[in-house]
Design an enzyme around this catalytic site. Structure first.
Site, PDB file in Angstrom:
ATOM      1  CB  CYS A 141     -29.272   5.730  44.315  1.00 43.83           C
ATOM      2  SG  CYS A 141     -31.062   5.419  44.347  1.00 43.83           S
TER       3      CYS A 141
ATOM      4  CG  HIS B 234     -28.652   1.032  42.326  1.00 43.77           C
ATOM      5  ND1 HIS B 234     -28.229   1.417  43.578  1.00 43.77           N
ATOM      6  CD2 HIS B 234     -29.947   1.410  42.234  1.00 43.77           C
ATOM      7  CE1 HIS B 234     -29.224   1.985  44.234  1.00 43.77           C
ATOM      8  NE2 HIS B 234     -30.275   2.003  43.436  1.00 43.77           N
TER       9      HIS B 234
ATOM     10  CD  GLU C 199     -24.952   0.101  43.940  1.00 46.10           C
ATOM     11  OE1 GLU C 199     -25.979   0.181  44.633  1.00 46.10           O
ATOM     12  OE2 GLU C 199     -24.813   0.778  42.894  1.00 46.10           O
TER      13      GLU C 199
END
Length: 209
Positions: free
Chosen positions: A52, A184, A186
């Protein structure tokens, strides 16, 4: 873990196996300290993975621009194309800025850009067949995204593109263990399509070790 304002010297003082530039808020162009740190880490040859904001910081360190999206990318189910493998990831996003395409200030799809041949497209991933890469032309894959570009750290490519609007979603250096994604992987609630990016980073660390 170090503060956002840590210098490259402070980061490298611990002799890290690799450096992860995380996500965060705000305009990447206002984070010159992070760009300087990224350049120092890249110069040291340490493996780097950015997510990001970290991807935008990498873009600036490589000499690309960044810009504010008219409508930010928010939420789940954003389709992102891996330009190397042709795989489409369903991803989670939360960003209002993006990296500009090489040679532009930010417009993802310039109508005057020339068509890119299959040979030029294949140059990005010489070990991957045209069939594996998938279609040569997608409606929202800008031709500029398929051309390698030069940086102070060697040649690089746009590795991922958003299939909704052609926005840059990933970068990769071709001669150094460095890559980033705008989305993302994660994201705990999912989607988890991109969780393998962490395996890729760990493999980079193992090869360097």
């Amino acid at each position: 873990m170090v503060p956002a304002t840590a210098t490259a010297e402070q980061i490298l003082a611990s002799s890290p196996d690799g450096v992860f530039f995380s996500n965060g808020p705000g305009d990447p162009a206002a984070a010159g300290y992070a760009v300087d740190a990224m350049r120092g880490v890249l110069g040291a040859g340490v493996p780097v993975f950015g997510i990001c904001l970290g991807s935008q910081i990498l873009a600036l360190a490589l000499g690309l621009g960044t810009y504010k999206l008219r409508y930010g990318h928010r939420g789940l189910n954003q389709p992102v194309l891996d330009l190397v493998t042709g795989r489409v990831y369903i991803t989670s996003h939360n960003h209002g800025f993006a990296a500009a395409l090489p040679g532009t200030t930010g417009v993802p799809n310039d109508p005057v850009e020339p068509h890119v041949s299959a040979e030029t497209s294949h140059a990005i991933a010489p070990g991957v067949s045209a069939e594996t890469q998938g279609p040569v032309t997608w409606a929202h894959v800008p031709p500029r995204a398929r051309r390698p570009f030069e940086t102070p750290y060697g040649p690089a490519v746009v590795s991922h593109v958003n299939l909704n609007d052609g926005v840059v979603e990933g970068l990769r250096l071709l001669e150094r263990p460095v890559f980033s994604v705008q989305y993302h992987p994660e994201a705990a609630p999912g989607p988890h399509d991109a969780a393998d990016h962490f395996d890729q980073f760990c493999a980079m660390l193992e090869r360097r070790g």
